[in-house]
Enzyme design. Structure first.
Site, PDB file in Angstrom:
ATOM      1  N   GLY A   8      62.186  18.122 120.925  1.00 23.65           N
ATOM      2  CA  GLY A   8      60.885  17.826 121.497  1.00 23.65           C
ATOM      3  C   GLY A   8      60.006  17.044 120.549  1.00 23.65           C
ATOM      4  O   GLY A   8      58.818  17.334 120.393  1.00 23.65           O
ATOM      5  N   ASN A  10      59.161  13.647 120.298  1.00 27.10           N
ATOM      6  CA  ASN A  10      58.628  12.307 120.547  1.00 27.10           C
ATOM      7  C   ASN A  10      57.101  12.258 120.613  1.00 27.10           C
ATOM      8  O   ASN A  10      56.522  11.179 120.732  1.00 27.10           O
ATOM      9  CB  ASN A  10      59.213  11.721 121.838  1.00 27.10           C
ATOM     10  CG  ASN A  10      58.863  12.543 123.064  1.00 27.10           C
ATOM     11  OD1 ASN A  10      59.523  13.532 123.329  1.00 27.10           O
ATOM     12  ND2 ASN A  10      57.845  12.140 123.812  1.00 27.10           N
ATOM     13  N   ILE A  13      52.974  17.807 117.956  1.00 27.38           N
ATOM     14  CA  ILE A  13      53.330  18.473 116.705  1.00 27.38           C
ATOM     15  C   ILE A  13      54.730  18.068 116.246  1.00 27.38           C
ATOM     16  O   ILE A  13      54.968  17.878 115.047  1.00 27.38           O
ATOM     17  CB  ILE A  13      53.225  19.999 116.862  1.00 27.38           C
ATOM     18  CG1 ILE A  13      51.778  20.400 117.165  1.00 27.38           C
ATOM     19  CG2 ILE A  13      53.705  20.705 115.588  1.00 27.38           C
ATOM     20  CD1 ILE A  13      51.605  21.876 117.481  1.00 27.38           C
ATOM     21  N   SER A 140      54.334  31.257 119.247  1.00 27.51           N
ATOM     22  CA  SER A 140      52.910  31.242 119.580  1.00 27.51           C
ATOM     23  C   SER A 140      52.314  32.612 119.322  1.00 27.51           C
ATOM     24  O   SER A 140      53.006  33.640 119.452  1.00 27.51           O
ATOM     25  CB  SER A 140      52.726  30.875 121.060  1.00 27.51           C
ATOM     26  OG  SER A 140      51.418  31.168 121.502  1.00 27.51           O
ATOM     27  N   TYR A 163      54.850  32.113 129.840  1.00 32.67           N
ATOM     28  CA  TYR A 163      54.921  31.510 128.505  1.00 32.67           C
ATOM     29  C   TYR A 163      54.944  32.572 127.399  1.00 32.67           C
ATOM     30  O   TYR A 163      55.802  32.530 126.503  1.00 32.67           O
ATOM     31  CB  TYR A 163      53.733  30.575 128.299  1.00 32.67           C
ATOM     32  CG  TYR A 163      53.698  29.960 126.918  1.00 32.67           C
ATOM     33  CD1 TYR A 163      54.561  28.927 126.569  1.00 32.67           C
ATOM     34  CD2 TYR A 163      52.812  30.429 125.952  1.00 32.67           C
ATOM     35  CE1 TYR A 163      54.541  28.372 125.309  1.00 32.67           C
ATOM     36  CE2 TYR A 163      52.782  29.873 124.679  1.00 32.67           C
ATOM     37  CZ  TYR A 163      53.646  28.845 124.362  1.00 32.67           C
ATOM     38  OH  TYR A 163      53.628  28.310 123.106  1.00 32.67           O
TER      39      TYR A 163
END
Length: 244
Positions: A8, A10, A13, A140, A163
């Site tokens: 992830g 591109n 962060i 997270s 999530y």
């Protein structure tokens, strides 16, 4: 030259972490679901004078894509020093425990939990060739059961029923993975860059550069570094680790 793969990578962060590690002398593979966007990110870094970067097509929800990415990287190097499992999705909102369906839960878990496991297992052999292999699982604060149970916690009102649990599960996997790899010298940790101003948060929070610096710091541990820990940039005052 040390090699690092960031999923992830591109934008946000992931991309900024790539920039900072490239500046430290790492060769960075940008794992990107959309290869065209990855190549745009490579061009952006090249404009900043960072040439040791390559985009790799990698969809963490597609085992064939993961295997192809592993074979592509294996053809270029016989060792991977660092894996940063950064790819993640928030999922559609709202996410209430009473109404969020299992289909929505599965969609979020596929990326945040199962995708991380598939990527990690695919690259264990290359990681195992490094003197000190490092795995960083991006998590997270919303995953912390301790903090979520504290009504005074600043983010206590944020109860994202898809999530949050996906990252709680990821934290648990991190503990088990660190335990099983401890004898091989791996450093495996869950790292929370904190609330950061990205598309993910509606551009609320701290600077992307600060979040990426925190991730990069925990991606460059040496042989004396910790493993099986949970680090958060939003950890309680005076604490270096965050509660599970």
């Amino acid at each position: 030259m040390k090699q690092v793969l960031i999923t992830g990578a591109n934008k946000s962060i992931g991309l900024e972490t790539a920039r900072q590690l490239a500046q430290q002398g790492y060769f960075v593979y940008l794992g990107c679901r959309d290869l065209a966007k990855g190549q745009q990110a490579v061009a952006q870094l090249a404009e900043a004078g960072l040439g040791h970067v390559e985009a790799i097509q990698l969809d963490v929800c597609d085992k064939a894509s993961i295997q192809a990415a592993e074979q592509t990287i294996r053809a270029k190097t016989n060792v991977l020093n660092v894996l940063i499992n950064n790819a993640g999705v928030r999922g559609e909102m709202p996410q209430n425990a009473l109404t969020t369906g299992t289909a929505q839960l599965r969609e979020v878990f596929d990326t945040n939990f199962f995708g991380t496991i598939d990527v990690t297992q695919a690259f264990l052999d290359l990681l195992g060739q490094a003197p000190v292999p490092v795995i960083v699982n991006i998590t997270s604060g919303l995953a912390s059961l301790t903090l979520q149970s504290d009504p005074t916690w600043v983010y206590a009102p944020y109860k994202l029923a898809a999530y949050g649990p996906s990252k709680t599960a990821l934290n648990a996997y991190t503990v088990f993975l660190a335990y099983e790899l401890r004898a091989k010298g791996f450093k495996v940790n869950a790292v929370d860059p904190g609330q950061t101003a990205t598309d993910f948060t509606g551009h609320q929070g701290g600077a992307v550069t600060d979040a990426a610096r925190f991730v990069a710091q925990h991606a460059t541990f040496g042989a004396d570094g910790p493993t099986g820990k949970y680090f958060s940039r939003d950890a309680p005052a005076g604490e270096t680790e965050s509660p599970w």
